[in-house]
Design a protein around this motif. Sequence first.
Motif, PDB file in Angstrom:
ATOM      1  N   PRO A  48      -8.288 -19.455  15.016  1.00  0.00           N
ATOM      2  CA  PRO A  48      -7.377 -18.060  14.546  1.00  0.00           C
ATOM      3  C   PRO A  48      -7.075 -17.647  15.823  1.00  0.00           C
ATOM      4  CG  PRO A  48      -9.636 -17.949  13.618  1.00  0.00           C
ATOM      5  CD  PRO A  48      -9.477 -19.043  14.622  1.00  0.00           C
ATOM      6  N   MET A  49      -5.715 -16.938  15.687  1.00  0.00           N
ATOM      7  CA  MET A  49      -5.049 -16.139  16.708  1.00  0.00           C
ATOM      8  C   MET A  49      -4.583 -14.835  16.164  1.00  0.00           C
ATOM      9  SD  MET A  49      -5.215 -18.170  19.316  1.00  0.00           S
ATOM     10  CE  MET A  49      -3.996 -17.773  20.601  1.00  0.00           C
ATOM     11  N   LEU A  50      -4.653 -13.763  17.015  1.00  0.00           N
ATOM     12  CA  LEU A  50      -4.306 -12.629  16.986  1.00  0.00           C
ATOM     13  C   LEU A  50      -2.803 -12.424  16.983  1.00  0.00           C
ATOM     14  CD1 LEU A  50      -6.416 -10.180  19.125  1.00  0.00           C
ATOM     15  CD2 LEU A  50      -6.154  -9.738  16.616  1.00  0.00           C
ATOM     16  N   THR A  51      -2.330 -12.028  15.723  1.00  0.00           N
ATOM     17  CA  THR A  51      -0.760 -12.190  15.279  1.00  0.00           C
ATOM     18  C   THR A  51      -0.523 -10.625  14.606  1.00  0.00           C
ATOM     19  OG1 THR A  51      -0.958 -12.885  13.171  1.00  0.00           O
ATOM     20  CG2 THR A  51      -0.729 -14.676  14.934  1.00  0.00           C
ATOM     21  N   TYR A  52       0.740 -10.246  15.204  1.00  0.00           N
ATOM     22  CA  TYR A  52       1.398  -9.154  14.453  1.00  0.00           C
ATOM     23  C   TYR A  52       2.480  -9.526  13.434  1.00  0.00           C
ATOM     24  CZ  TYR A  52       3.469  -4.342  13.934  1.00  0.00           C
ATOM     25  OH  TYR A  52       3.802  -3.290  13.438  1.00  0.00           O
ATOM     26  N   ASP A  53       2.161  -9.132  12.134  1.00  0.00           N
ATOM     27  CA  ASP A  53       3.151  -9.488  11.142  1.00  0.00           C
ATOM     28  C   ASP A  53       4.366  -8.608  10.785  1.00  0.00           C
ATOM     29  OD1 ASP A  53       1.950  -7.434   9.851  1.00  0.00           O
ATOM     30  OD2 ASP A  53       1.085  -8.614   8.251  1.00  0.00           O
ATOM     31  N   GLY A  54       4.605  -7.665  11.654  1.00  0.00           N
ATOM     32  CA  GLY A  54       5.675  -6.733  11.662  1.00  0.00           C
ATOM     33  C   GLY A  54       5.115  -5.453  11.005  1.00  0.00           C
ATOM     34  N   SER A  55       3.910  -5.352  10.492  1.00  0.00           N
ATOM     35  CA  SER A  55       3.398  -4.013  10.008  1.00  0.00           C
ATOM     36  C   SER A  55       1.789  -3.843  10.788  1.00  0.00           C
ATOM     37  CB  SER A  55       3.582  -3.651   8.777  1.00  0.00           C
ATOM     38  OG  SER A  55       2.648  -4.791   7.855  1.00  0.00           O
ATOM     39  N   GLU A  56       1.041  -4.925  10.923  1.00  0.00           N
ATOM     40  CA  GLU A  56      -0.148  -4.719  11.259  1.00  0.00           C
ATOM     41  C   GLU A  56      -0.832  -5.837  11.865  1.00  0.00           C
ATOM     42  OE1 GLU A  56      -2.803  -4.328   7.796  1.00  0.00           O
ATOM     43  OE2 GLU A  56      -2.029  -6.000   6.954  1.00  0.00           O
ATOM     44  N   TRP A  57      -1.774  -5.792  12.691  1.00  0.00           N
ATOM     45  CA  TRP A  57      -2.467  -6.890  13.477  1.00  0.00           C
ATOM     46  C   TRP A  57      -3.268  -7.781  12.594  1.00  0.00           C
ATOM     47  CZ3 TRP A  57      -1.181  -8.614  18.056  1.00  0.00           C
ATOM     48  CH2 TRP A  57      -0.413  -7.879  19.106  1.00  0.00           C
ATOM     49  N   THR A  58      -3.147  -8.939  12.411  1.00  0.00           N
ATOM     50  CA  THR A  58      -3.989 -10.049  11.513  1.00  0.00           C
ATOM     51  C   THR A  58      -4.618 -11.287  12.379  1.00  0.00           C
ATOM     52  OG1 THR A  58      -2.057 -11.216  10.852  1.00  0.00           O
ATOM     53  CG2 THR A  58      -2.836  -9.162   9.727  1.00  0.00           C
ATOM     54  N   TRP A  59      -5.273 -11.966  11.673  1.00  0.00           N
ATOM     55  CA  TRP A  59      -5.585 -13.462  12.402  1.00  0.00           C
ATOM     56  C   TRP A  59      -4.878 -14.331  11.341  1.00  0.00           C
ATOM     57  CZ3 TRP A  59      -8.464 -13.685  16.525  1.00  0.00           C
ATOM     58  CH2 TRP A  59      -8.943 -12.578  16.826  1.00  0.00           C
ATOM     59  N   GLU A  60      -4.516 -15.314  12.050  1.00  0.00           N
ATOM     60  CA  GLU A  60      -3.774 -16.369  11.578  1.00  0.00           C
ATOM     61  C   GLU A  60      -4.251 -17.819  12.356  1.00  0.00           C
ATOM     62  OE1 GLU A  60       0.771 -18.340  10.837  1.00  0.00           O
ATOM     63  OE2 GLU A  60       0.436 -16.088  11.064  1.00  0.00           O
ATOM     64  N   GLU A  61      -4.680 -18.713  11.339  1.00  0.00           N
ATOM     65  CA  GLU A  61      -5.137 -19.990  11.977  1.00  0.00           C
ATOM     66  C   GLU A  61      -4.130 -20.883  12.479  1.00  0.00           C
ATOM     67  OE1 GLU A  61      -8.335 -22.416  12.707  1.00  0.00           O
ATOM     68  OE2 GLU A  61      -8.558 -20.457  11.458  1.00  0.00           O
ATOM     69  N   TYR A  62      -4.286 -21.285  13.678  1.00  0.00           N
ATOM     70  CA  TYR A  62      -3.203 -22.219  14.450  1.00  0.00           C
ATOM     71  C   TYR A  62      -3.854 -23.547  14.812  1.00  0.00           C
ATOM     72  CZ  TYR A  62       0.344 -18.525  14.815  1.00  0.00           C
ATOM     73  OH  TYR A  62       1.198 -17.577  14.681  1.00  0.00           O
ATOM     74  N   LYS A  63      -3.322 -24.497  14.970  1.00  0.00           N
ATOM     75  CA  LYS A  63      -3.745 -25.899  15.448  1.00  0.00           C
ATOM     76  C   LYS A  63      -3.170 -25.940  17.061  1.00  0.00           C
ATOM     77  CE  LYS A  63      -3.542 -28.070  10.934  1.00  0.00           C
ATOM     78  NZ  LYS A  63      -5.131 -28.277  10.684  1.00  0.00           N
TER      79      LYS A  63
END
Length: 144
Positions: free
Chosen positions: A50-65
């Motif tokens: 998982p990587m720290l990502t900004y989705d346009g409104s908040e910071w979240t975690w998203e899985e990356y390969k």
Amino acid sequence: DFSQSVHATSMTNNSSITQKLELNPFLDSKCSDMVMPAENWASGVTVDIPMLTYDGSEWTWEEYKDIELGKRRDFTPSRYWDNKIVVEVPPYKKAKVSYKLNYTRATQDGVIIFSNSVAEQTYDVPATWTSVYATSYEYSVEYE
């Protein structure tokens, strides 16, 4: 705000009707992220994580390969490309639009657990996630 970048464009309306100038400010953003392991042997290892990502409104975690530990990734995020600046340009006028992208940095300390199922061993490696994203913008318009 961690840093800023300034951009400018202009449009001349040589017609007798009002025209619209549309800009997508986040298309000019240069974002980056990285996971830095505390142990040298783990740098260069490619993992799904998982990587720290900004989705346009908040910071979240998203899985990356295929994330290479210790290597910075530079990219333009596609999630909020649809944010637009729309400027009406009156007949026979020139509009100059300047906008400033504001960047925010997020960091998170954690542990990556490497598992060797054959040897039945695990290795806990401390790591730091760092992400820099354009998170907002400001703009101004001048007419000539």
